[in-house]
Design a protein around this motif. Structure first.
Motif, PDB file in Angstrom:
ATOM      1  N   GLY A 200      36.666 -10.905 -16.693  1.00  0.00           N
ATOM      2  CA  GLY A 200      36.800 -10.719 -15.246  1.00  0.00           C
ATOM      3  C   GLY A 200      36.739 -12.041 -14.507  1.00  0.00           C
ATOM      4  N   MET A 201      35.756 -12.880 -14.836  1.00  0.00           N
ATOM      5  CA  MET A 201      35.616 -14.169 -14.148  1.00  0.00           C
ATOM      6  C   MET A 201      36.743 -15.118 -14.537  1.00  0.00           C
ATOM      7  N   THR A 207      40.134 -21.766 -12.149  1.00  0.00           N
ATOM      8  CA  THR A 207      40.034 -23.230 -12.058  1.00  0.00           C
ATOM      9  C   THR A 207      38.605 -23.640 -11.710  1.00  0.00           C
ATOM     10  N   GLU A 208      38.299 -24.911 -12.006  1.00  0.00           N
ATOM     11  CA  GLU A 208      36.950 -25.439 -11.727  1.00  0.00           C
ATOM     12  C   GLU A 208      36.652 -25.366 -10.233  1.00  0.00           C
ATOM     13  N   GLU A 209      37.685 -25.617  -9.414  1.00  0.00           N
ATOM     14  CA  GLU A 209      37.507 -25.594  -7.955  1.00  0.00           C
ATOM     15  C   GLU A 209      37.090 -24.188  -7.486  1.00  0.00           C
ATOM     16  N   GLU A 212      33.513 -23.410  -8.592  1.00  0.00           N
ATOM     17  CA  GLU A 212      32.492 -24.047  -7.737  1.00  0.00           C
ATOM     18  C   GLU A 212      32.306 -23.277  -6.436  1.00  0.00           C
ATOM     19  N   ALA A 213      33.423 -22.812  -5.868  1.00  0.00           N
ATOM     20  CA  ALA A 213      33.331 -22.042  -4.614  1.00  0.00           C
ATOM     21  C   ALA A 213      32.586 -20.725  -4.857  1.00  0.00           C
ATOM     22  N   VAL A 214      32.833 -20.120  -6.014  1.00  0.00           N
ATOM     23  CA  VAL A 214      32.148 -18.862  -6.339  1.00  0.00           C
ATOM     24  C   VAL A 214      30.646 -19.108  -6.451  1.00  0.00           C
TER      25      VAL A 214
END
Ligand code: COA
Ligand code: NAP
Length: 244
Positions: A200-201, A207-209, A212-214
Motif C-alpha cells: 500500500g505504501m 518517491t522519497e519526497e 517525507e511528506a507522509v
C-alpha cells in the motif's frame, strides 16, 4: 514510564481467520496471533503467497495454519473456506478482514471497472467475509476486525475509489456492531496510518519526497510497522476489549 513494553496476550486454543493475511499488515497481524498460540487460517488469491504465509505462521508458533487460495469477490469460496476451517477446528474467535486493492488514479482517468474492482474487493469482499463467517462465529465472545484506511474518513486526491470503498467498509462495520452486539459479537474496524515496507505504501508513496511528506503528516513523525497495527488487533481480539 510505561507499565510494560509489550502487551501480553494468550490466544492458545483460539481460532483466528485472517482474510488477506498473506502479506504486509495482515500477515503481521496473523503473525502476532500465531506467536501467542492461536490456530490460524489465511486466505488470499495467490496460492504461492498462501503457502509461504502458512509456513511463516507455523514457524512463528501457530499449532495449525490452514491456507485458502481464494478471491474475496467470490462469496461462495469465502463461505466454503470458513465452513471448512470451522469444521476442522471449531467456532471462530477472531476474524480479520483485510483483503484490499489500491492504486492511485485521478477520477477522470479511472475506468468504471477500475472503480468497481476496488469496491468489489474492499467493500463487497468485506460483506462476503461477514456473511460467510457469521454462522461460525463464537457466540458470545467472537471479535471481528475489519481493516479500514484513513481514506474512509479523509478525502484524498487520486483515491475516489478507495475513499468510497473504505467509507463503506466502516459503515458495514458500525452497522454489524449494532446488529451483532446483542449476540456477544464485537465488530470493530482498525484504521492504520502509513505502514512502512508495505504494498500500500509503495504504491501511494513511491518517491522519497512523498515519503517525507507522509512522515511529516504523522504526529509521531514516523511510519508505522505491521506490528504496531497487530498490537491493537491483539487487544481487540482479547477479552481486555470486552466492552469495545
Ligand atoms: N490506474 C488506473 N486503472 C487501473 C490501474 C491503475 N494503476 N490498475 C488497474 N486499473 C484498472 C484496470 O485497467 C481495469 O480496468 P479496465 O478493465 O477498465 O481496463 C481494472 O482496474 C481492473 O484491473 P485488473 O488488473 O483486471 O484487476 P485485478 O482484479 O486483477 O486486480 C487491482 C485488482 C487492480 C486492485 C490490483 O491492483 C491488485 O490486485 N491489488 C492488490 C494489492 C494491493 O493493491 N495492495 C495494496 C492494498 S492497500
Ligand atoms: P498487501 O500486502 O497488498 O495486502 C493485501 C492482501 O490482500 C494480500 O494478502 C493480498 O494477497 C490480498 N488480496 C488482495 N486482493 C484480494 C482479493 N481479491 N481476494 C483475496 N485476497 C486479496 O497490502 P497492505 O498495504 O499490507 O494492506 C493491507 C490492508 O491494510 C489493506 O486492507 C489496506 O487497505 C490497509 N491499509 C494499509 C495501509 C498501508 O500503509 N499499507 C494503511 C492503511 C490501511 P493476494 O495478492 O495473494 O490476493
Amino acid at each position: 514510564m510505561s507499565a510494560t513494553t509489550t502487551a501480553q496476550f494468550d490466544f492458545t486454543g483460539a481460532n483466528v481467520f485472517v482474510f488477506g493475511g498473506t502479506s504486509g499488515i495482515n500477515l503481521g497481524i496473523a503473525e502476532a496471533f500465531a506467536k501467542r498460540g492461536a490456530n490460524l487460517a489465511v486466505a488470499s488469491r495467490k496460492p504461492e503467497k498462501v503457502e509461504a504465509a502458512q509456513e511463516q505462521l507455523k514457524a512463528a508458533g501457530a499449532p495449525v495454519c490452514e491456507g485458502y487460495p481464494l478471491d474475496v469477490r467470490d462469496h461462495e469460496r469465502v463461505a466454503e473456506a470458513v465452513a471448512e476451517f470451522a469444521g476442522k477446528h471449531g467456532e471462530i474467535d477472531v476474524v480479520v478482514s483485510g483483503a484490499a486493492g489500491n492504486f492511485p488514479a485521478p477520477a477522470v482517468a479511472l475506468s468504471p471497472n477500475g472503480f468497481k474492482s476496488v469496491v468489489d474487493i474492499d467493500l463487497l469482499g468485506t460483506f462476503h467475509v461477514m456473511k460467510g463467517v457469521f454462522e461460525h462465529l463464537r457466540k458470545p465472545g467472537a471479535s471481528v476486525i475489519n481493516i479500514s484506511a484513513p481514506q474512509a474518513v479523509i478525502p484524498m486526491a487520486f483515491q475516489a475509489h478507495v475513499c468510497a470503498a473504505k467509507a463503506g467498509v466502516d459503515m458495514v462495520t458500525q452497522t454489524l456492531a449494532i446488529e451483532w452486539g446483542p449476540l456477544g459479537i464485537r465488530v470493530n474496524s482498525v484504521i492504520p496510518g502509513p505502514i512502512d515496507g508495505t504494498e500500500g505504501m509503495d504504491r501511494l508513496a513511491p518517491t522519497e519526497e512523498i515519503r517525507e511528506a507522509v512522515v511529516k503528516s504523522v504526529p509521531a513523525r514516523r511510519m508505522g510497522t505491521p506490528d504496531d497495527v497487530a498490537q491493537l488487533c491483539l487487544f481487540l481480539g482479547s477479552d481486555a476489549a470486552a466492552y469495545v
